[in-house]
Enzyme design. Structure first.
Site, PDB file in Angstrom:
ATOM      1  N   GLY A  36      85.354  44.196  11.826  1.00 42.73           N
ATOM      2  CA  GLY A  36      84.702  45.244  11.026  1.00 42.73           C
ATOM      3  C   GLY A  36      85.398  46.580  11.267  1.00 42.73           C
ATOM      4  O   GLY A  36      85.747  47.310  10.330  1.00 42.73           O
ATOM      5  N   HIS A  37      85.625  46.916  12.546  1.00 48.17           N
ATOM      6  CA  HIS A  37      86.336  48.164  12.871  1.00 48.17           C
ATOM      7  C   HIS A  37      87.753  48.135  12.284  1.00 48.17           C
ATOM      8  O   HIS A  37      88.247  49.133  11.767  1.00 48.17           O
ATOM      9  CB  HIS A  37      86.445  48.351  14.395  1.00 48.17           C
ATOM     10  CG  HIS A  37      85.123  48.505  15.088  1.00 48.17           C
ATOM     11  ND1 HIS A  37      84.619  47.557  15.941  1.00 48.17           N
ATOM     12  CD2 HIS A  37      84.213  49.506  15.057  1.00 48.17           C
ATOM     13  CE1 HIS A  37      83.454  47.960  16.409  1.00 48.17           C
ATOM     14  NE2 HIS A  37      83.170  49.130  15.887  1.00 48.17           N
ATOM     15  N   GLY A 147      81.158  51.791   8.515  1.00 47.00           N
ATOM     16  CA  GLY A 147      80.813  50.481   7.961  1.00 47.00           C
ATOM     17  C   GLY A 147      79.473  50.519   7.246  1.00 47.00           C
ATOM     18  O   GLY A 147      78.519  51.165   7.690  1.00 47.00           O
TER      19      GLY A 147
END
Ligand code: PAF
Length: 280
Positions: A36-37, A147
């Site tokens: 995700g990062h 996110g």
């Protein structure tokens, strides 16, 4: 990739990049990095930014000391991972650097801080606003990337930027999921084997909820999701709300032009997982 721990050195390095006419991209994180990062990092790189990543577990956003103590930390593997990308700067301050004195600022984050995450994690978003404002003042990025999994946090950051009148574009990036649908999160590392096996049920239930939209009211869908999760032997719903994504008002009907999102927080084996899904 330069690793910097002091704010003055950070400002100097960013000043030099600005002198070379670079735009500054910023990905703030609390470490325990995952795909995700990395998707935020890729988004920034695709814009050609001089890329600054911060890794700092911010104590003021933890309303539960036990959660802060057990939050996953692994600076070495995080830095090893970042070395695979053309990241320009990694900012890894100590707590004393970010909070040389107690931060007593209180931000007016209404309406985003009173329901859902705000209700179950009192003070959390004020702590997020404290650290993100400090990081923004230090980095002064052109664009900052967050996110969409932390949907409410994204709304809070947008509000913060407007309160502080900062000229920073906030870019929300899509949720990245494991193959089995579980939304990626640093906290997933803390799941037990049984918890990890059960966790995809959350997204499966959200997907069913989206299908139910054709023939059920938002309230019926809401009740369905809560009872499905609560009937699971390892899970308990903290909340599931179906809201308009701009003002987070609950929706009574699907007939609205606004985008509608369903947000959930679930207790699973002593861990708290959040996720969300768009209805339209
Ligand atoms: O989303 C996070 O990881 C944190 O809340 C943030 C934005 C880095 C602030 O500490």
């Amino acid at each position: 990739m330069k690793i910097i721990t002091r704010t003055d050195a950070l400002k100097e390095a960013i000043g030099n990049a600005r002198g070379e006419d670079r735009t500054i991209g910023f990905v703030p994180t609390m470490g325990a990095l995952h795909d995700g990062h990395l998707s935020l990092i890729r988004a920034s790189l695709s814009n050609g930014d001089f890329l600054v990543v911060s890794i700092f577990v911010n104590p003021t956003q933890f309303n539960d000391p036990n959660d802060l103590e057990h939050y996953p930390r692994n600076m070495k593997s995080d830095l090893d991972l970042l070395k695979n990308y053309p990241v320009d700067l990694v900012f890894t301050p100590e707590v004393e650097e970010m909070y040389p004195e107690k931060d007593t600022r209180v931000f007016d984050l209404a309406p985003f801080d009173s329901i859902m995450e705000g209700k179950y994690r009192p003070g959390h978003f004020n702590g997020v606003a404290q650290i993100v404002s400090k990081l923004f003042y230090a980095v002064m990025p052109d664009r900052a990337y967050f996110g969409q999994k932390d949907f409410q946090q994204l709304a809070v950051i947008r509000k913060l930027v407007s309160i502080l009148r900062l000229d920073i574009e906030i870019i929300g990036c899509p949720i990245i999921r494991e193959k089995d649908g579980l939304a990626m999160s640093s906290r997933n590392k803390l799941l037990s084997k049984a918890g990890r096996a059960a966790a995809p049920f959350i997204y499966q239930t959200l997907q069913k909820a989206v299908q139910m939209k054709q023939s059920h009211t938002p309230e019926e869908v809401r009740e369905y999701v809560i009872s499905e999760i609560n009937n699971h032997p390892l899970m308990e719903t903290e909340y599931f709300e179906i809201v308009e994504d701009q003002n987070i008002h609950s929706v009574k009907s699907w007939k609205t032009k606004a985008n509608i999102i369903g947000c959930i927080a679930v207790q699973l084996n002593g861990l708290r997982l959040i996720d969300n899904v768009y209805f339209h």
